[in-house]
Design an enzyme around this catalytic site. Structure first.
Site, PDB file in Angstrom:
ATOM      1  N   PRO A   1      26.949  27.418 109.019  1.00  0.00           N
ATOM      2  CA  PRO A   1      26.678  26.137 109.633  1.00  0.00           C
ATOM      3  C   PRO A   1      27.912  25.484 110.204  1.00  0.00           C
ATOM      4  O   PRO A   1      28.920  25.313 109.527  1.00  0.00           O
ATOM      5  CB  PRO A   1      26.171  25.318 108.454  1.00  0.00           C
ATOM      6  CG  PRO A   1      26.725  25.992 107.235  1.00  0.00           C
ATOM      7  CD  PRO A   1      27.406  27.234 107.642  1.00  0.00           C
ATOM      8  N   GLU A   2      27.801  25.106 111.446  1.00  0.00           N
ATOM      9  CA  GLU A   2      28.832  24.297 112.074  1.00  0.00           C
ATOM     10  C   GLU A   2      28.225  22.918 112.317  1.00  0.00           C
ATOM     11  O   GLU A   2      27.116  22.646 111.850  1.00  0.00           O
ATOM     12  CB  GLU A   2      29.280  24.935 113.389  1.00  0.00           C
ATOM     13  CG  GLU A   2      29.770  26.368 113.206  1.00  0.00           C
ATOM     14  CD  GLU A   2      30.223  27.001 114.504  1.00  0.00           C
ATOM     15  OE1 GLU A   2      30.717  26.277 115.379  1.00  0.00           O
ATOM     16  OE2 GLU A   2      30.076  28.230 114.649  1.00  0.00           O
TER      17      GLU A   2
ATOM     18  N   LYS B   1      31.845  19.050 108.789  1.00  0.00           N
ATOM     19  CA  LYS B   1      30.825  20.024 108.397  1.00  0.00           C
ATOM     20  C   LYS B   1      30.252  19.697 107.027  1.00  0.00           C
ATOM     21  O   LYS B   1      29.587  20.533 106.415  1.00  0.00           O
ATOM     22  CB  LYS B   1      31.423  21.438 108.368  1.00  0.00           C
ATOM     23  CG  LYS B   1      31.778  21.988 109.735  1.00  0.00           C
ATOM     24  CD  LYS B   1      32.400  23.364 109.625  1.00  0.00           C
ATOM     25  CE  LYS B   1      33.081  23.763 110.923  1.00  0.00           C
ATOM     26  NZ  LYS B   1      33.936  24.950 110.765  1.00  0.00           N
TER      27      LYS B   1
ATOM     28  N   HIS C   1      19.651  32.522  94.079  1.00  0.00           N
ATOM     29  CA  HIS C   1      20.922  31.869  94.413  1.00  0.00           C
ATOM     30  C   HIS C   1      20.766  30.360  94.566  1.00  0.00           C
ATOM     31  O   HIS C   1      21.483  29.732  95.336  1.00  0.00           O
ATOM     32  CB  HIS C   1      21.546  32.457  95.682  1.00  0.00           C
ATOM     33  CG  HIS C   1      21.704  33.940  95.629  1.00  0.00           C
ATOM     34  ND1 HIS C   1      22.555  34.568  94.744  1.00  0.00           N
ATOM     35  CD2 HIS C   1      21.103  34.929  96.318  1.00  0.00           C
ATOM     36  CE1 HIS C   1      22.478  35.871  94.904  1.00  0.00           C
ATOM     37  NE2 HIS C   1      21.594  36.120  95.855  1.00  0.00           N
TER      38      HIS C   1
ATOM     39  N   ARG D   1      26.187  33.467  99.131  1.00  0.00           N
ATOM     40  CA  ARG D   1      27.572  33.924  99.169  1.00  0.00           C
ATOM     41  C   ARG D   1      28.516  33.017  98.389  1.00  0.00           C
ATOM     42  O   ARG D   1      29.683  33.372  98.190  1.00  0.00           O
ATOM     43  CB  ARG D   1      28.011  34.020 100.630  1.00  0.00           C
ATOM     44  CG  ARG D   1      28.569  35.346 100.962  1.00  0.00           C
ATOM     45  CD  ARG D   1      28.746  35.468 102.443  1.00  0.00           C
ATOM     46  NE  ARG D   1      30.078  35.926 102.748  1.00  0.00           N
ATOM     47  CZ  ARG D   1      30.566  36.023 103.965  1.00  0.00           C
ATOM     48  NH1 ARG D   1      29.832  35.662 104.991  1.00  0.00           N
ATOM     49  NH2 ARG D   1      31.767  36.461 104.157  1.00  0.00           N
TER      50      ARG D   1
ATOM     51  N   ARG E   1      39.780  35.302 113.378  1.00  0.00           N
ATOM     52  CA  ARG E   1      38.330  35.272 113.606  1.00  0.00           C
ATOM     53  C   ARG E   1      37.976  36.076 114.845  1.00  0.00           C
ATOM     54  O   ARG E   1      38.710  36.066 115.845  1.00  0.00           O
ATOM     55  CB  ARG E   1      37.837  33.829 113.796  1.00  0.00           C
ATOM     56  CG  ARG E   1      38.292  32.854 112.724  1.00  0.00           C
ATOM     57  CD  ARG E   1      37.735  33.194 111.350  1.00  0.00           C
ATOM     58  NE  ARG E   1      36.287  33.193 111.353  1.00  0.00           N
ATOM     59  CZ  ARG E   1      35.550  32.111 111.267  1.00  0.00           C
ATOM     60  NH1 ARG E   1      36.095  30.929 111.156  1.00  0.00           N
ATOM     61  NH2 ARG E   1      34.244  32.203 111.271  1.00  0.00           N
TER      62      ARG E   1
END
Length: 271
Positions: free
Chosen positions: A2-3, A59, A97, A116, A261
């Site tokens: 998510p940005e 964010k 999770h 994650r 990146r």
DNA sequence: AGGTTGACCTGGACGC
DNA sequence: TGCGTCCAGGTCAACC
């Protein structure tokens, strides 16, 4: 995952569903790394508090709370790469999770799910609210935007990703805005011309506004508060399109690494 | 101080 | 089908 546009979509969605409700119970998993504040402090601060509003800063999703004796507090949710913040009826089973669940006064649950575990949960008590590390990109004026990069020797792509300069921009929107502005990702930030900075400012704000309008980009597992995917991925000009033809000029898009990146750009459109 | 790199995690995609 | 490898939207500590 998510940005800025995705986080904003989630924050707005959660806000519309939980604003004004009281948090009656808090459950947390035993995964310490998820909790920047201790699970006990989070549960203690949240339990019994009223949710005033849910919004985005950078964010981070900020839940403004009003606790006992009208004490203000904030619950901060950073989604990391794969975090989700969902509002669901309690009879729907918890996804795997799941790391935190807030049970609300209307019976529904706010669930934080993160395979994650790069996401982070914390609480802020006391008078000063969360400000975020850098400048807000959706409202910054062109003049101040240009100032942010003055004297910087790092690549413009890396500068866009640096949250203490501008907060909210991530890998997708950095690449997409550089493409729209016609700027090579490796160009030194401090060496861009006035005109290039003006183009980048406009491009970034356009890309972010358009993505917010379309509910964000769903690249693999991103969903909003209701579990619905976004549509901006259909508008991507470069992100995840290495080796494919540029949609503007048909040149083959190149993949390089900038600031650690993966970066994709058009060698013809971005000079 | 500013800039760069690798570590933190799980799971999905791909090649054999 | 199964196993190994690589890759992923983000930070942050440790290094140069």
């Amino acid at each position: 995952m998510p940005e800025l546009p995705e986080v904003e979509t989630v924050a707005n969605g959660v806000n519309a569903r939980v604003r004004g409700r009281r948090i009656e119970q808090v459950w947390t998993s035993g995964k310490p790394q998820t909790f920047k504040s201790s699970p006990a402090k989070i549960a203690g601060t949240l339990t019994g508090a009223r949710i005033e509003r849910v919004r985005r800063v950078g964010k981070t999703i900020v839940m403004d709370l009003r606790g006992a004796e009208d004490r203000p507090a904030q619950f901060l949710v950073h989604l990391g790469m794969t975090g989700r913040l969902l509002v669901a009826q309690p009879e729907i089973p918890w996804p795997t999770h799941t790391h935190a669940v807030l049970s609300l006064s209307d019976g529904r649950e706010v669930r934080f799910v993160d395979p994650r575990r790069f996401g982070r949960l914390s609480v802020l008590t006391g008078p000063s609210g969360y400000q975020g590390p850098g400048t807000e990109p959706t409202t910054v004026l062109a003049e101040e935007f240009a100032q942010l990069f003055k004297g910087r020797r790092l690549a413009i792509k890396a500068a866009l990703l640096n949250q203490s300069i501008l907060h909210g921009v991530g890998n997708i929107y950095a690449d997409e805005s550089l493409f729209r502005a016609g700027i090579r990702p490796r160009r030194q930030a401090g060496r861009l011309s006035r005109e290039q900075l003006a183009r980048l400012h406009a491009a970034l704000q356009e890309v972010l506004a358009e993505a917010i309008r379309l509910g964000g980009s769903s690249v693999s597992d991103y969903v909003d508060a209701d579990g619905v995917r976004g549509f901006f991925q259909l508008q991507h000009k470069v992100y995840s399109r290495a080796g494919q033809p540029c949609r503007e000029c048909a040149a083959v898009l190149k993949k390089i690494t900038v600031g650690g990146r993966t970066t994709v750009y058009c060698p013809r459109c971005q000079q």
